[in-house]
Design a protein around this motif. Structure first.
Motif, PDB file in Angstrom:
ATOM      1  N   ALA A 240       0.831  -1.206   0.000  1.00  0.00           N
ATOM      2  CA  ALA A 240       0.000   0.000   0.000  1.00  0.00           C
ATOM      3  C   ALA A 240       0.863   1.253   0.000  1.00  0.00           C
ATOM      4  O   ALA A 240       0.558   2.234  -0.706  1.00  0.00           O
ATOM      5  CB  ALA A 240      -0.932  -0.005   1.215  1.00  0.00           C
ATOM      6  N   LEU A 241       1.949   1.246   0.757  1.00  0.00           N
ATOM      7  CA  LEU A 241       2.850   2.404   0.778  1.00  0.00           C
ATOM      8  C   LEU A 241       3.498   2.623  -0.584  1.00  0.00           C
ATOM      9  O   LEU A 241       3.602   3.761  -1.065  1.00  0.00           O
ATOM     10  CB  LEU A 241       3.929   2.231   1.843  1.00  0.00           C
ATOM     11  CG  LEU A 241       3.481   2.418   3.284  1.00  0.00           C
ATOM     12  CD1 LEU A 241       4.603   2.029   4.237  1.00  0.00           C
ATOM     13  CD2 LEU A 241       3.072   3.851   3.534  1.00  0.00           C
ATOM     14  N   LEU A 242       3.934   1.550  -1.217  1.00  0.00           N
ATOM     15  CA  LEU A 242       4.539   1.662  -2.545  1.00  0.00           C
ATOM     16  C   LEU A 242       3.529   2.167  -3.572  1.00  0.00           C
ATOM     17  O   LEU A 242       3.846   3.031  -4.398  1.00  0.00           O
ATOM     18  CB  LEU A 242       5.110   0.322  -2.994  1.00  0.00           C
ATOM     19  CG  LEU A 242       6.380  -0.141  -2.294  1.00  0.00           C
ATOM     20  CD1 LEU A 242       6.722  -1.566  -2.721  1.00  0.00           C
ATOM     21  CD2 LEU A 242       7.534   0.791  -2.614  1.00  0.00           C
ATOM     22  N   ALA A 243       2.308   1.646  -3.509  1.00  0.00           N
ATOM     23  CA  ALA A 243       1.271   2.089  -4.436  1.00  0.00           C
ATOM     24  C   ALA A 243       0.936   3.557  -4.198  1.00  0.00           C
ATOM     25  O   ALA A 243       0.805   4.339  -5.155  1.00  0.00           O
ATOM     26  CB  ALA A 243       0.023   1.227  -4.283  1.00  0.00           C
ATOM     27  N   GLY A 244       0.839   3.956  -2.939  1.00  0.00           N
ATOM     28  CA  GLY A 244       0.556   5.359  -2.617  1.00  0.00           C
ATOM     29  C   GLY A 244       1.661   6.295  -3.095  1.00  0.00           C
ATOM     30  O   GLY A 244       1.397   7.375  -3.631  1.00  0.00           O
ATOM     31  N   ALA A 245       2.896   5.867  -2.916  1.00  0.00           N
ATOM     32  CA  ALA A 245       4.025   6.686  -3.371  1.00  0.00           C
ATOM     33  C   ALA A 245       4.028   6.809  -4.887  1.00  0.00           C
ATOM     34  O   ALA A 245       4.272   7.890  -5.435  1.00  0.00           O
ATOM     35  CB  ALA A 245       5.342   6.069  -2.886  1.00  0.00           C
ATOM     36  N   ALA A 246       3.726   5.721  -5.581  1.00  0.00           N
ATOM     37  CA  ALA A 246       3.692   5.751  -7.041  1.00  0.00           C
ATOM     38  C   ALA A 246       2.574   6.650  -7.539  1.00  0.00           C
ATOM     39  O   ALA A 246       2.767   7.455  -8.468  1.00  0.00           O
ATOM     40  CB  ALA A 246       3.529   4.340  -7.590  1.00  0.00           C
TER      41      ALA A 246
ATOM     42  N   LYS B  94       9.535  11.468 -17.282  1.00  0.00           N
ATOM     43  CA  LYS B  94       9.504  11.386 -15.821  1.00  0.00           C
ATOM     44  C   LYS B  94       8.590  10.245 -15.350  1.00  0.00           C
ATOM     45  O   LYS B  94       8.924   9.519 -14.402  1.00  0.00           O
ATOM     46  CB  LYS B  94       9.031  12.704 -15.218  1.00  0.00           C
ATOM     47  CG  LYS B  94      10.054  13.812 -15.314  1.00  0.00           C
ATOM     48  CD  LYS B  94       9.498  15.099 -14.735  1.00  0.00           C
ATOM     49  CE  LYS B  94      10.484  16.237 -14.886  1.00  0.00           C
ATOM     50  NZ  LYS B  94       9.911  17.499 -14.365  1.00  0.00           N
ATOM     51  N   ILE B  95       7.458  10.101 -16.030  1.00  0.00           N
ATOM     52  CA  ILE B  95       6.546   9.008 -15.668  1.00  0.00           C
ATOM     53  C   ILE B  95       7.219   7.666 -15.920  1.00  0.00           C
ATOM     54  O   ILE B  95       7.180   6.762 -15.085  1.00  0.00           O
ATOM     55  CB  ILE B  95       5.224   9.120 -16.455  1.00  0.00           C
ATOM     56  CG1 ILE B  95       4.423  10.333 -15.960  1.00  0.00           C
ATOM     57  CG2 ILE B  95       4.395   7.847 -16.304  1.00  0.00           C
ATOM     58  CD1 ILE B  95       3.198  10.640 -16.795  1.00  0.00           C
ATOM     59  N   ARG B  96       7.868   7.534 -17.079  1.00  0.00           N
ATOM     60  CA  ARG B  96       8.553   6.283 -17.424  1.00  0.00           C
ATOM     61  C   ARG B  96       9.669   5.990 -16.418  1.00  0.00           C
ATOM     62  O   ARG B  96       9.800   4.877 -15.924  1.00  0.00           O
ATOM     63  CB  ARG B  96       9.123   6.377 -18.845  1.00  0.00           C
ATOM     64  CG  ARG B  96       9.738   5.082 -19.333  1.00  0.00           C
ATOM     65  CD  ARG B  96      10.204   5.165 -20.800  1.00  0.00           C
ATOM     66  NE  ARG B  96      11.059   6.305 -21.064  1.00  0.00           N
ATOM     67  CZ  ARG B  96      10.739   7.376 -21.798  1.00  0.00           C
ATOM     68  NH1 ARG B  96       9.546   7.448 -22.368  1.00  0.00           N
ATOM     69  NH2 ARG B  96      11.582   8.374 -21.974  1.00  0.00           N
ATOM     70  N   ASP B  97      10.452   7.032 -16.079  1.00  0.00           N
ATOM     71  CA  ASP B  97      11.537   6.851 -15.104  1.00  0.00           C
ATOM     72  C   ASP B  97      10.985   6.480 -13.729  1.00  0.00           C
ATOM     73  O   ASP B  97      11.527   5.612 -13.036  1.00  0.00           O
ATOM     74  CB  ASP B  97      12.391   8.115 -15.001  1.00  0.00           C
ATOM     75  CG  ASP B  97      13.199   8.388 -16.256  1.00  0.00           C
ATOM     76  OD1 ASP B  97      13.311   7.466 -17.103  1.00  0.00           O
ATOM     77  OD2 ASP B  97      13.713   9.522 -16.396  1.00  0.00           O
ATOM     78  N   GLY B  98       9.895   7.135 -13.342  1.00  0.00           N
ATOM     79  CA  GLY B  98       9.270   6.825 -12.054  1.00  0.00           C
ATOM     80  C   GLY B  98       8.734   5.403 -12.030  1.00  0.00           C
ATOM     81  O   GLY B  98       8.843   4.698 -11.029  1.00  0.00           O
ATOM     82  N   PHE B  99       8.148   4.977 -13.138  1.00  0.00           N
ATOM     83  CA  PHE B  99       7.641   3.614 -13.235  1.00  0.00           C
ATOM     84  C   PHE B  99       8.782   2.605 -13.115  1.00  0.00           C
ATOM     85  O   PHE B  99       8.679   1.616 -12.397  1.00  0.00           O
ATOM     86  CB  PHE B  99       6.894   3.420 -14.565  1.00  0.00           C
ATOM     87  CG  PHE B  99       6.419   2.016 -14.766  1.00  0.00           C
ATOM     88  CD1 PHE B  99       5.321   1.536 -14.075  1.00  0.00           C
ATOM     89  CD2 PHE B  99       7.073   1.172 -15.646  1.00  0.00           C
ATOM     90  CE1 PHE B  99       4.885   0.231 -14.261  1.00  0.00           C
ATOM     91  CE2 PHE B  99       6.654  -0.128 -15.831  1.00  0.00           C
ATOM     92  CZ  PHE B  99       5.548  -0.595 -15.141  1.00  0.00           C
ATOM     93  N   GLU B 100       9.865   2.854 -13.813  1.00  0.00           N
ATOM     94  CA  GLU B 100      11.020   1.947 -13.757  1.00  0.00           C
ATOM     95  C   GLU B 100      11.598   1.875 -12.343  1.00  0.00           C
ATOM     96  O   GLU B 100      11.954   0.808 -11.858  1.00  0.00           O
ATOM     97  CB  GLU B 100      12.101   2.385 -14.752  1.00  0.00           C
ATOM     98  CG  GLU B 100      11.727   2.171 -16.200  1.00  0.00           C
ATOM     99  CD  GLU B 100      11.501   0.712 -16.543  1.00  0.00           C
ATOM    100  OE1 GLU B 100      12.227  -0.152 -16.013  1.00  0.00           O
ATOM    101  OE2 GLU B 100      10.589   0.438 -17.331  1.00  0.00           O
TER     102      GLU B 100
ATOM    103  N   ASN C  43      12.190  -1.001  -7.191  1.00  0.00           N
ATOM    104  CA  ASN C  43      11.964  -1.043  -5.735  1.00  0.00           C
ATOM    105  C   ASN C  43      11.088  -2.231  -5.353  1.00  0.00           C
ATOM    106  O   ASN C  43      11.362  -2.925  -4.363  1.00  0.00           O
ATOM    107  CB  ASN C  43      11.310   0.251  -5.250  1.00  0.00           C
ATOM    108  CG  ASN C  43      12.279   1.412  -5.221  1.00  0.00           C
ATOM    109  OD1 ASN C  43      13.487   1.217  -5.204  1.00  0.00           O
ATOM    110  ND2 ASN C  43      11.749   2.622  -5.239  1.00  0.00           N
ATOM    111  N   LEU C  44      10.039  -2.459  -6.141  1.00  0.00           N
ATOM    112  CA  LEU C  44       9.148  -3.567  -5.864  1.00  0.00           C
ATOM    113  C   LEU C  44       9.879  -4.902  -6.041  1.00  0.00           C
ATOM    114  O   LEU C  44       9.723  -5.814  -5.226  1.00  0.00           O
ATOM    115  CB  LEU C  44       7.928  -3.507  -6.785  1.00  0.00           C
ATOM    116  CG  LEU C  44       6.804  -4.479  -6.492  1.00  0.00           C
ATOM    117  CD1 LEU C  44       6.289  -4.308  -5.076  1.00  0.00           C
ATOM    118  CD2 LEU C  44       5.673  -4.277  -7.484  1.00  0.00           C
ATOM    119  N   LYS C  45      10.697  -5.034  -7.064  1.00  0.00           N
ATOM    120  CA  LYS C  45      11.472  -6.256  -7.297  1.00  0.00           C
ATOM    121  C   LYS C  45      12.437  -6.497  -6.136  1.00  0.00           C
ATOM    122  O   LYS C  45      12.565  -7.610  -5.647  1.00  0.00           O
ATOM    123  CB  LYS C  45      12.241  -6.164  -8.610  1.00  0.00           C
ATOM    124  CG  LYS C  45      13.020  -7.430  -8.943  1.00  0.00           C
ATOM    125  CD  LYS C  45      13.852  -7.262 -10.195  1.00  0.00           C
ATOM    126  CE  LYS C  45      14.678  -8.462 -10.559  1.00  0.00           C
ATOM    127  NZ  LYS C  45      15.372  -9.132  -9.506  1.00  0.00           N
TER     128      LYS C  45
END
Length: 109
Positions: A11-17, A37-43, A48-50
Motif C-alpha cells: 500500500a505504501l509503494l502504491a501510494g508513493a507511485a 519522468k513518468i517512465r523513469d518513475g515507473f522503472e 523497488n518492488l522487485k
C-alpha cells in the motif's frame, strides 16, 4: 513476515507511485519531459518492488529452512527415543518371562 506487513508495504509503494504520478502530471512541463519522468518513475518503482520481493523471498526461504531443520531434529530425537523405549520394553518383557518360568518351575515341584 506477516501478511499485514506485506499489505502495508504494498500500500505504501502504491501510494508513493500514485503521488509521484499525480505530482508529475500536474507539474508545468513539456509533454515529452512529463512522459520521460513518468517512465523513469515507473522503472524506479518496478525496481523497488522487485528488490522488496527479493527480500521477502529470501526471508521466507530462511524461515522455512530453519523450520525444516527444527522438524528434522525433532524427528531424529523422536526416533532415538522410540528406539530406547523399544529396548526398555524388550528388557522388561524378558524379565517378566524369566519370572514366569521360575514361578512355573516352582509350581511343578
Amino acid at each position: 513476515m506477516s501478511d499485514n506487513t506485506g499489505k502495508t508495504v504494498l500500500a505504501l509503494l502504491a501510494g508513493a507511485a500514485i503521488g509521484a504520478g499525480l505530482g508529475i502530471l500536474f507539474a508545468p512541463d513539456k509533454g515529452s519531459n512529463t512522459r520521460r519522468k513518468i517512465r523513469d518513475g515507473f522503472e524506479e518503482g518496478k525496481e523497488n518492488l522487485k528488490h522488496r520481493f527479493d527480500e521477502v523471498t529470501e526471508n521466507l526461504k530462511s524461515k522455512f529452512s530453519k523450520a525444516k531443520l527444527d522438524l528434522e531434529g525433532q524427528f531424529d530425537h523422536l526416533l532415538a527415543d522410540s528406539h530406547h523405549k523399544k529396548e526398555e520394553l524388550i528388557e522388561t518383557m524378558e524379565r517378566k518371562l524369566a519370572e514366569l518360568k521360575k514361578q512355573a518351575a516352582t509350581a511343578k515341584n
